[in-house]
Design an enzyme around this catalytic site. Structure first.
Site, PDB file in Angstrom:
ATOM      1  N   SER A   1      40.053 -18.676  43.280  1.00  0.00           N
ATOM      2  CA  SER A   1      39.595 -17.284  43.294  1.00  0.00           C
ATOM      3  C   SER A   1      40.587 -16.397  44.037  1.00  0.00           C
ATOM      4  O   SER A   1      41.751 -16.323  43.656  1.00  0.00           O
ATOM      5  CB  SER A   1      38.185 -17.217  43.885  1.00  0.00           C
ATOM      6  OG  SER A   1      37.597 -15.975  43.610  1.00  0.00           O
TER       7      SER A   1
ATOM      8  N   GLU B   1     -13.632   1.601  33.845  1.00  0.00           N
ATOM      9  CA  GLU B   1     -13.904   1.471  35.287  1.00  0.00           C
ATOM     10  C   GLU B   1     -15.378   1.597  35.668  1.00  0.00           C
ATOM     11  O   GLU B   1     -15.715   2.286  36.633  1.00  0.00           O
ATOM     12  CB  GLU B   1     -13.073   2.501  36.069  1.00  0.00           C
ATOM     13  CG  GLU B   1     -11.582   2.378  35.783  1.00  0.00           C
ATOM     14  CD  GLU B   1     -10.723   3.365  36.568  1.00  0.00           C
ATOM     15  OE1 GLU B   1     -11.284   4.232  37.261  1.00  0.00           O
ATOM     16  OE2 GLU B   1      -9.494   3.260  36.469  1.00  0.00           O
TER      17      GLU B   1
ATOM     18  N   GLU C   1      -2.473  -0.826  31.249  1.00  0.00           N
ATOM     19  CA  GLU C   1      -1.844   0.191  32.110  1.00  0.00           C
ATOM     20  C   GLU C   1      -0.871  -0.463  33.085  1.00  0.00           C
ATOM     21  O   GLU C   1      -0.856  -0.168  34.280  1.00  0.00           O
ATOM     22  CB  GLU C   1      -2.934   0.955  32.889  1.00  0.00           C
ATOM     23  CG  GLU C   1      -4.009   1.537  31.990  1.00  0.00           C
ATOM     24  CD  GLU C   1      -5.064   2.336  32.739  1.00  0.00           C
ATOM     25  OE1 GLU C   1      -4.831   2.707  33.905  1.00  0.00           O
ATOM     26  OE2 GLU C   1      -6.130   2.593  32.146  1.00  0.00           O
TER      27      GLU C   1
HETATM   28  C1  XIL Z   1      -4.050   8.463  35.600  1.00  0.00           C
HETATM   29  C2  XIL Z   1      -2.938   9.316  35.048  1.00  0.00           C
HETATM   30  O1  XIL Z   1      -1.790   8.531  34.902  1.00  0.00           O
HETATM   31  C3  XIL Z   1      -2.667  10.468  35.974  1.00  0.00           C
HETATM   32  O2  XIL Z   1      -1.720  11.355  35.405  1.00  0.00           O
HETATM   33  C4  XIL Z   1      -3.951  11.229  36.265  1.00  0.00           C
HETATM   34  O3  XIL Z   1      -3.715  12.232  37.205  1.00  0.00           O
HETATM   35  C5  XIL Z   1      -4.998  10.283  36.778  1.00  0.00           C
HETATM   36  O4  XIL Z   1      -5.177   9.234  35.856  1.00  0.00           O
HETATM   37  N1  XIL Z   1      -6.696   4.162  35.490  1.00  0.00           N
HETATM   38  C6  XIL Z   1      -6.784   4.748  34.267  1.00  0.00           C
HETATM   39  C7  XIL Z   1      -5.860   5.828  33.888  1.00  0.00           C
HETATM   40  O5  XIL Z   1      -7.573   4.291  33.433  1.00  0.00           O
HETATM   41  O6  XIL Z   1      -6.450   6.749  33.033  1.00  0.00           O
HETATM   42  C8  XIL Z   1      -5.334   6.535  35.089  1.00  0.00           C
HETATM   43  O7  XIL Z   1      -4.374   7.473  34.674  1.00  0.00           O
HETATM   44  C9  XIL Z   1      -4.767   5.540  36.062  1.00  0.00           C
HETATM   45  C10 XIL Z   1      -5.831   4.595  36.536  1.00  0.00           C
END
Ligand code: XIL
Length: 716
Positions: free
Chosen positions: A619, A163, A274
């Site tokens: 039916s 990010e 993700e």
């Molecule tokens: C999230 C986790 O799922 C949560 O449990 C935590 O509180 C915050 O982070 N982008 C990412 C992940 O790269 O690491 C993030 O994960 C979600 C958004």
């Protein structure tokens, strides 16, 4: 025997009832294999896990069945592993890594450098002043090398930097990168350094740049620009991670496809890292955890399923460059977004959703089908209406004008999909094509616009599903038998008769053959019943019973007879659920046998005796036929069940039945029909079993059944 029969009838009838309307959603059995197996020729299917997931035996079983790549959801992040400088906590990460080691699963490492979930010691001193570049780099190198070294045997790739690209909009003159403390200290170079340190620590690991809003055109361009600059500078970056925190409204599949195409010009590896798809408008980093309703409507589930299905279709197309698709969490209960966002393929109880089956059950052959662009307006359209259209392969295409709508779904589509989701076209209309060819014949459908159910203004309406619905006709190869041809035509006339038992005037439609008005002849009569969702219009309106009769008579294939079609319920409340089993057909039996039949015999030239009177139904109408014919053996000589169950020899014994027809579509358990017909024949009955090829619990089955049944009726 009786109980089995009733259960069988119910099963047969299921298809006639809108999904979920009466019986609730169908139970999805526990899978025997997983997503990883379905996608073994495409890419790995991964999942982000927490420590509970890898401690609970049931969850472990599910994970091992479904997935072949694992990411630690939080346990390998900066803050959890090194909350204070030099103070490492490996317990949580070790637990997940050990689970993977024990089960031979390789991990995606997540993540080495991120502005979030990071101890501030990494970039600032105790007073809050940013560190010098040298100090920061030393911290970073130390951390990255410690963790990469530790998990080198089990982690095959790392999200090295997470990010770091700025969100849209980025105003002219502003940096394309996120203004994080790390960026403030070192500019873009910190990203390069992170990759270099990771590569030094494990030259074999694949190194990824990972980000969200990865398919948004402007941000994906910035992500591409960054990775391109890294490549040009010789930085060891292997891949781009598309986080893929999507929702049911976006991104569009064109945006995803464009982003993958763009990224694949600069890297050889793309992972979806993700993946989740929320049922609301939130996207990427927009976190309104409680948004959405506690319960998700069926139409929202349809949108979600469609978004998942279309996404995986795009991903399969790019299997050369995509090598892993990771879901962010196991089930909705684990999701970082919370249950209310309903984001994953497993629900809050770890049960697979319908969307899971749809993602898993793709047909690879369908991925390469070229849709023939020879669409023509459906023959059931209102005058001058172009849409819906049908092509020569049986695909249906829809167009709906709803400028301010946010979602438009057509309830027609391939098996269990919940329909076809339309998308906004360039001219602002909503357009979509079914995912595959539809069965030949007539289909009811409706639109769901932002959750509201409407008819398609393009088509005529047909009473089915207990309301007047839109209809579409996929031309059948044998459509000639119900075509309107230049032959002598009979009449379909409405009769209104008084019913004492229900204390009302009731309706029936009576078909009299073309020669009825020209002769003084008396005619046999078939009482022909509709199904659960229909009414007395169905058999001639969408069933074309009169045209089927006209054509058969014109071709000399049958002796002319009358057909009477009446409403088969004594109130508007229809049987359903438990009620179906206990539904009392006696009230309708009274209307039919004691009121309608005498009225017809008194007002038409009928042969008013058992041998010349038949009852048949489709039916639920078949269930009525079954019970009424057996209850009143003195009234009917001929019985017909059309997708409405079977008779067995024991129950018809002593009825004096002249002939029995049983039929159904090949897609609704035809063996029952074949076996029952055989048993009846072996017992010496004049019985015919018929299976309509390639059709389900729909009107083409019943049109064909009438075609097959008519020639056997009233033949001595
Ligand atoms: C999230 C986790 O799922 C949560 O449990 C935590 O509180 C915050 O982070 N982008 C990412 C992940 O790269 O690491 C993030 O994960 C979600 C958004």
């Amino acid at each position: 025997m009786k109980r089995i029969l009733i259960a069988g009838l119910c099963a047969l009838m299921m298809g006639a009832i809108p999904a979920g309307a009466q019986w609730g959603p169908r139970q999805i059995p526990e899978p025997t294999d997983g997503l990883k197996d379905a996608y073994k020729d495409y890419f790995k299917i991964g999942v982000a896990v927490n420590n509970r997931n890898v401690s609970d035996p049931d969850q472990m079983k599910l994970i091992l069945r479904e997935f072949n790549s694992i990411t630690a959801e939080n346990a390998m992040k900066l803050q959890p592993t090194e909350p204070k400088k030099g103070e490492f906590h490996w317990e949580d990460a070790d637990k997940i890594a050990d689970f993977c080691r024990a089960n031979g699963i390789k991990m995606r490492g997540h993540t080495l450098m991120w502005h979030s979930q990071i101890g501030s010691w990494m970039y600032q001193d105790e007073k809050g002043n940013l560190l010098s570049k040298e100090e920061f780099y030393a911290n970073m190198k130390h951390h990255i090398q410690a963790i990469v070294e530790r998990y080198k045997d089990v982690v095959y790739c790392w999200d090295v930097v997470n990010e770091a690209v700025a969100d849209s909009p980025v105003y002219p003159g502003r940096p394309e990168l996120r203004d994080s403390p790390m960026y403030k200290i070192a500019g873009e170079e910190f990203i390069y350094k992170a990759f270099e340190y990771a590569h030094e620590a494990d030259p074999d690991a694949l190194l990824f740049y990972n980000d969200y809003n990865d398919a948004e055109p402007a941000k994906s361009q910035r992500i591409f620009n960054l990775v391109k600059r890294m490549k040009d500078a010789g930085v060891p970056v292997d891949g781009i991670g598309m986080q893929a925190h999507y929702n049911v409204y976006g991104p569009s599949m064109k945006e995803v496809d464009d982003a993958i195409n763009l990224y694949s010009t600069v890297v050889k590896h793309i992972h979806l890292t993700e993946l989740d798809i929320r049922v609301n408008e939130d996207m990427g980093g927009g976190l309104r955890f409680n948004q959405g309703k506690a319960t998700v409507a069926d139409w929202e589930k349809t949108l979600q399923q469609d978004q998942y299905v279309q996404l995986f279709k795009v991903l399969r197309k790019h299997k050369d460059v995509i090598d892993c698709v990771t879901f962010w969490n196991v089930c909705d209960k684990d999701s970082w977004l919370g249950v209310r966002n309903y984001p994953l393929l497993f629900d809050e109880n770890y049960k697979p959703k319908q969307a899971y089956l749809a993602v898993k059950g793709f047909d690879p052959k369908m991925d390469n089908v070229v849709i023939a662009e020879d669409f023509k307006p459906s023959e059931l359209n209102q005058p001058g209406q172009e849409y819906p259209m049908v092509n020569s392969q049986g695909y249906a295409r829809f167009k709906v004008i709803a400028p301010k709508a946010t979602s438009v779904i057509v309830s027609l589509g391939l098996g269990g999909s919940g329909g076809t989701v339309l998308h906004k076209a360039e001219d602002g209309s909503w357009m979509g094509t079914t995912d595959g060819p539809m069965d030949e014949g007539f289909h009811y459908y409706h639109l769901t616009v932002d959750g509201g159910v409407l008819n398609d203004p393009g088509t005529n309406n047909y009473y089915g599903s207990t309301r007047w619905e839109s209809g579409i006709e996929i031309p059948a190869h044998d459509a000639d038998f119900y075509a309107m041809k230049n032959v002598p035509h009979g009449k379909v006339q409405q009769i209104l008769f008084w019913s004492n038992s229900t204390n009302q005037v009731r309706v029936a439609w009576v078909y009299t053959p073309a020669d009825y008005d020209k002769t003084k002849k008396k005619y046999p009569v078939l009482y022909l019943q509709h199904g659960w969702g229909e009414n007395e219009y169905a058999w001639w309106n969408q069933g074309h019973a009169n045209l089927i009769m006209d054509n058969l008579i014109a071709e000399g294939k049958i002796q002319p007879f009358m057909v009477v079609m009446t409403y088969g319920m004594t109130n508007d409340v229809r049987p359903g659920g438990a009620g179906l089993r206990s539904f009392n057909y006696k009230d309708f039996e009274t209307v039919l046998c004691d009121e309608l039949v005498p009225f017809v015999d008194a007002n038409f030239r009928t042969i008013a005796k058992k041998e010349s009177r038949a009852m048949a139904g489709l039916s639920m109408g078949g269930m009525e036929t079954h019970s009424i014919t057996l209850a009143r053996p003195e009234m009917f000589g001929w019985y017909g069940l059309l997708s409405g169950g079977t008779y067995n020899p024991e129950e018809v014994q002593g009825t004096g039945v002249k002939g029995i027809f049983i039929g159904c579509g090949s897609k609704e358990g035809p063996d029952q029909i074949r076996n029952a017909a055989k048993k009846l024949q072996e017992a010496g009955y004049n019985a015919k079993g018929y299976v309509s090829e390639g059709t389900a619990h729909e009107f083409l089955t019943w049109r064909r059944c009438l075609l097959e049944m008519a020639p056997m009726l009233f033949v001595k």
